[in-house]
Design a protein around this motif. Structure first.
Motif, mmCIF file in Angstrom:
data_model
loop_
_atom_site.group_PDB
_atom_site.id
_atom_site.type_symbol
_atom_site.label_atom_id
_atom_site.label_comp_id
_atom_site.label_asym_id
_atom_site.label_seq_id
_atom_site.Cartn_x
_atom_site.Cartn_y
_atom_site.Cartn_z
ATOM 1 N N MET A 120 -92.165 -56.043 -28.150
ATOM 2 C CA MET A 120 -91.945 -56.117 -29.597
ATOM 3 C C MET A 120 -93.042 -56.953 -30.266
ATOM 4 O O MET A 120 -93.526 -56.617 -31.348
ATOM 5 C CB MET A 120 -90.567 -56.727 -29.891
ATOM 6 N N ILE A 121 -93.441 -58.049 -29.588
ATOM 7 C CA ILE A 121 -94.484 -58.919 -30.148
ATOM 8 C C ILE A 121 -95.802 -58.161 -30.284
ATOM 9 O O ILE A 121 -96.475 -58.206 -31.319
ATOM 10 C CB ILE A 121 -94.658 -60.172 -29.269
ATOM 11 N N ILE A 122 -96.175 -57.445 -29.209
ATOM 12 C CA ILE A 122 -97.413 -56.658 -29.248
ATOM 13 C C ILE A 122 -97.335 -55.590 -30.333
ATOM 14 O O ILE A 122 -98.293 -55.356 -31.073
ATOM 15 C CB ILE A 122 -97.676 -56.014 -27.871
ATOM 16 N N SER A 123 -96.166 -54.955 -30.453
ATOM 17 C CA SER A 123 -95.999 -53.868 -31.423
ATOM 18 C C SER A 123 -96.137 -54.367 -32.855
ATOM 19 O O SER A 123 -96.799 -53.733 -33.683
ATOM 20 C CB SER A 123 -94.629 -53.211 -31.236
ATOM 21 N N ILE A 124 -95.516 -55.509 -33.169
ATOM 22 C CA ILE A 124 -95.584 -56.035 -34.531
ATOM 23 C C ILE A 124 -97.015 -56.448 -34.875
ATOM 24 O O ILE A 124 -97.503 -56.217 -35.992
ATOM 25 C CB ILE A 124 -94.606 -57.212 -34.694
ATOM 26 N N TYR A 125 -97.724 -57.048 -33.894
ATOM 27 C CA TYR A 125 -99.109 -57.431 -34.142
ATOM 28 C C TYR A 125 -99.973 -56.202 -34.409
ATOM 29 O O TYR A 125 -100.784 -56.175 -35.333
ATOM 30 C CB TYR A 125 -99.654 -58.220 -32.945
ATOM 31 N N ALA A 126 -99.801 -55.159 -33.570
ATOM 32 C CA ALA A 126 -100.578 -53.927 -33.756
ATOM 33 C C ALA A 126 -100.200 -53.235 -35.059
ATOM 34 O O ALA A 126 -101.057 -52.674 -35.757
ATOM 35 C CB ALA A 126 -100.362 -52.987 -32.569
ATOM 36 N N LEU A 127 -98.923 -53.287 -35.416
ATOM 37 C CA LEU A 127 -98.455 -52.665 -36.661
ATOM 38 C C LEU A 127 -99.080 -53.351 -37.869
ATOM 39 O O LEU A 127 -99.462 -52.706 -38.843
ATOM 40 C CB LEU A 127 -96.927 -52.753 -36.719
ATOM 41 N N LYS A 128 -99.205 -54.659 -37.782
ATOM 42 C CA LYS A 128 -99.817 -55.418 -38.875
ATOM 43 C C LYS A 128 -101.271 -55.011 -39.079
ATOM 44 O O LYS A 128 -101.789 -55.030 -40.192
ATOM 45 C CB LYS A 128 -99.738 -56.905 -38.533
ATOM 46 N N ASN A 129 -101.936 -54.603 -37.993
ATOM 47 C CA ASN A 129 -103.332 -54.177 -38.071
ATOM 48 C C ASN A 129 -103.469 -52.672 -38.315
ATOM 49 O O ASN A 129 -104.576 -52.129 -38.247
ATOM 50 C CB ASN A 129 -104.072 -54.533 -36.773
ATOM 51 N N GLY A 130 -102.329 -51.983 -38.568
ATOM 52 C CA GLY A 130 -102.371 -50.558 -38.861
ATOM 53 C C GLY A 130 -102.577 -49.664 -37.658
ATOM 54 O O GLY A 130 -102.883 -48.476 -37.810
ATOM 55 N N MET A 131 -102.393 -50.200 -36.437
ATOM 56 C CA MET A 131 -102.601 -49.421 -35.214
ATOM 57 C C MET A 131 -101.278 -48.753 -34.817
ATOM 58 O O MET A 131 -100.640 -49.093 -33.823
ATOM 59 C CB MET A 131 -103.127 -50.325 -34.100
ATOM 60 N N ILE A 132 -100.872 -47.772 -35.624
ATOM 61 C CA ILE A 132 -99.552 -47.154 -35.463
ATOM 62 C C ILE A 132 -99.452 -46.385 -34.153
ATOM 63 O O ILE A 132 -98.432 -46.454 -33.451
ATOM 64 C CB ILE A 132 -99.249 -46.238 -36.662
ATOM 65 N N ARG A 133 -100.507 -45.661 -33.768
ATOM 66 C CA ARG A 133 -100.457 -44.895 -32.530
ATOM 67 C C ARG A 133 -100.371 -45.801 -31.304
ATOM 68 O O ARG A 133 -99.711 -45.467 -30.318
ATOM 69 C CB ARG A 133 -101.682 -43.986 -32.417
#
Length: 298
Positions: A1-14
């Motif tokens: 979840m931590i990795i996902s939220i960080y990537a989501l914040k950077n727009g890395m949806i895929r």
């Protein structure tokens, strides 16, 4: 979840979608397969059993998650949306809220109303008998466990940023598809602790705990973490949806079916574990030759 939220914040949806999908596939095929295999080898003289009722409930939730991921993908690729590009996003957000309600209901079902369904098999036939094997002295106290969990969570949060930023560079250096790194390599590293604990409990003939680690984690990711990321992306203004593309959705659907068939008897052996491991190798090879389609319109 931590990795996902960080990537989501950077727009890395895929990257978010693929890493979450990879965690589900890794837990259901690799972790559970290795646990069944090692447990079956250690206890080759007997048939290992687990609570079939709990496994069936988790299989049902996983199929519900597949349903939530299938309809947005089908809408997108059949061009049958009312408003192209908007309907799948709206459906994803609605489905995510429904899945979160379903997961909350599942927690109430598991922890309060039907706790007896989740009692280990050994306890059902050993009520009031010798419980010396079950009563193991804790190695650390309750507050020490919370403290270590807090420290490790902060440390993982720091490392997550470096990990997400290094994915594209690693893909270029090792000439591997980003999808392979996100779906296969990243979850194997991230699930190392779960992998080890699931195998350890299987070797101790505690398959109910093994299933709680492997299948329970997959259920948590599919019914809580993925919908939660969609809602968080909604708040952030990111177009995070449940359209995981046809290849990924089909892979998840087939995986859930295979694991559901493996669990329906309530028994385990080394051959079932070997089949799950070999299935994971096929999945890994598929993602190694899979090129992620560009989403320029997103």
């Amino acid at each position: 979840m931590i990795i996902s939220i960080y990537a989501l914040k950077n727009g890395m949806i895929r990257v978010v979608q693929q890493s979450l999908l990879g965690s589900i596939l890794s837990n259901m095929l690799l972790v559970l397969g290795c646990a069944f295999f090692t447990g079956g080898i250690v206890h080759y003289q007997k048939v290992q059993v687990f609570n079939k009722s709990a496994a069936v409930v988790n299989s049902g939730l996983l199929l519900m998650a597949v349903m939530g991921l299938t309809f947005p993908a089908v809408l997108h690729f059949t061009h049958s949306e009312v408003h192209f590009g908007k309907s799948e996003l709206s459906l994803s957000r609605f489905s995510s809220c429904v899945m979160l309600v379903a997961y909350a209901s599942y927690l109430f079902f598991q922890l309060r109303s039907h706790r007896n369904l989740y009692s280990p098999i050994e306890e059902e036939g050993n009520q009031g008998g010798d419980d010396s094997d079950e009563e193991e002295a804790p190695e650390i106290t309750h507050w020490e466990a919370i403290g270590w969990l807090a420290i490790l969570t902060v440390w993982v949060s720091i490392l997550s940023g470096y990990l997400v930023d290094a994915i594209q560079g690693a893909s270029d250096s090792f000439k591997m598809p980003v999808a392979f790194i996100s779906v296969i390599l990243l979850p194997i590293v991230g699930n190392a602790a779960e992998h080890a604990s699931a195998i350890m409990f299987a070797m101790k003939d505690k398959l109910d705990i093994t299933l709680g680690v492997a299948i329970g984690s997959s259920t948590q990711i599919s019914m809580f973490v993925i919908p939660f990321c969609v809602v968080v992306g909604w708040i952030m203004g990111q177009r995070m949806d449940l359209n995981f593309q046809l290849f990924e959705t089909a892979t998840l659907f087939i995986t859930v079916l295979v694991v559901a068939f493996m669990l329906q008897e309530g028994t385990s052996n080394y051959f079932k574990g070997l089949m799950l491991i070999l299935c994971y190798l096929i999945v890994a090879a598929s993602f190694f030759v899979h090129v992620d389609p560009s989403n320029d319109d997103d």
